[in-house]
Design a protein around this motif. Structure first.
Motif, mmCIF file in Angstrom:
data_model
loop_
_atom_site.group_PDB
_atom_site.id
_atom_site.type_symbol
_atom_site.label_atom_id
_atom_site.label_comp_id
_atom_site.label_asym_id
_atom_site.label_seq_id
_atom_site.Cartn_x
_atom_site.Cartn_y
_atom_site.Cartn_z
ATOM 1 N N MET A 1 0.935 -1.339 -0.048
ATOM 2 C CA MET A 1 0.081 -0.075 0.050
ATOM 3 C C MET A 1 1.001 1.318 -0.067
ATOM 4 O O MET A 1 1.785 1.426 0.973
ATOM 5 N N GLU A 5 -2.424 5.580 -1.388
ATOM 6 C CA GLU A 5 -3.856 4.548 -1.140
ATOM 7 C C GLU A 5 -4.322 4.577 0.030
ATOM 8 O O GLU A 5 -5.487 4.468 0.313
ATOM 9 N N ASP A 107 6.000 -4.303 6.703
ATOM 10 C CA ASP A 107 4.742 -4.983 6.297
ATOM 11 C C ASP A 107 4.517 -5.955 7.634
ATOM 12 O O ASP A 107 4.019 -7.005 7.300
ATOM 13 N N PRO A 126 3.165 -0.842 4.717
ATOM 14 C CA PRO A 126 2.365 -1.861 4.806
ATOM 15 C C PRO A 126 2.293 -2.364 3.249
ATOM 16 O O PRO A 126 2.468 -1.441 2.385
ATOM 17 N N GLU A 128 1.761 -6.504 0.891
ATOM 18 C CA GLU A 128 0.886 -7.578 0.718
ATOM 19 C C GLU A 128 0.349 -8.344 1.923
ATOM 20 O O GLU A 128 -0.821 -8.637 2.089
ATOM 21 N N GLU A 131 -1.933 -5.614 4.165
ATOM 22 C CA GLU A 131 -2.912 -4.770 3.641
ATOM 23 C C GLU A 131 -4.379 -5.027 4.217
ATOM 24 O O GLU A 131 -4.939 -4.049 4.607
ATOM 25 N N THR A 134 -4.503 -3.830 7.728
ATOM 26 C CA THR A 134 -4.379 -2.436 7.816
ATOM 27 C C THR A 134 -5.855 -1.942 7.562
ATOM 28 O O THR A 134 -5.930 -0.876 8.345
ATOM 29 N N ARG A 135 -6.365 -2.051 6.436
ATOM 30 C CA ARG A 135 -7.570 -1.738 6.271
ATOM 31 C C ARG A 135 -8.633 -2.173 7.258
ATOM 32 O O ARG A 135 -9.377 -1.179 7.736
#
Length: 158
Positions: A1, A5, A107, A126, A128, A131, A134-135
């Motif tokens: 990210m 993004e 990450d 962050p 793969e 991601e 994190t979201r």
């Protein structure tokens, strides 16, 4: 990210005020280039409110362990609450991080190197692997911030 993004994702959540201090806007130089996310449905920065997430792009005094002085390195900081903190770190916010924990690992969801006691998590660059987490954590932090706002602004029943 990427930072962009993340900013786009969080700014798209309802009621989010996104601030990115820059030269000439009256903010302290140390904050320039960082991004702060607050729940502010009226679009006005909360007077005493703390952001529910931030993106920092450099080391700050007393907060160098994430090694944000590496080229292209940034850290997402998330006030995701005690439950999420425990789920991602394996310990409560007031317990020390394991000696093997590296706040500069990329990450990887880690306890925030300074604000862990307040149940803040952090992710350096962050990618793969983190991601989705994190979201999810950003959504959780947003939901908690909205609930705090609603408690403060909803009149008590008579």
């Amino acid at each position: 990210m990427t930072k962009d993004e993340i900013i786009s994702f969080v700014s798209g959540l309802d009621g989010v005020l996104t601030l990115t201090p820059a030269p000439g806007d009256g903010t302290p130089e140390i904050s320039w280039g960082d991004t702060f996310f607050s729940y502010a449905p009226d679009g006005t920065a909360p007077p005493a409110g703390q952001p529910f997430a931030t993106i920092v792009t450099k080391n700050h005094p007393g907060d160098e362990t994430s090694r944000l002085d590496r080229p292209g390195t940034f850290r997402v900081n998330i006030a995701a609450g005690k439950e999420a903190f425990r789920r991602h770190t394996g310990h409560t916010p007031h317990e020390p991080a394991p000696a093997t924990s590296d706040p500069g690992a990329t990450d990887t969801v880690t306890a925030h190197p300074v604000y862990a006691a307040a149940a803040w998590l952090a992710v350096v660059n962050p990618g793969e692997r983190t991601e989705a987490a994190t979201r999810d954590l950003l959504r959780t932090a947003h939901r908690l911030a909205r609930a705090r706002h609603d408690r403060r602004t909803t009149p008590a029943p008579r």
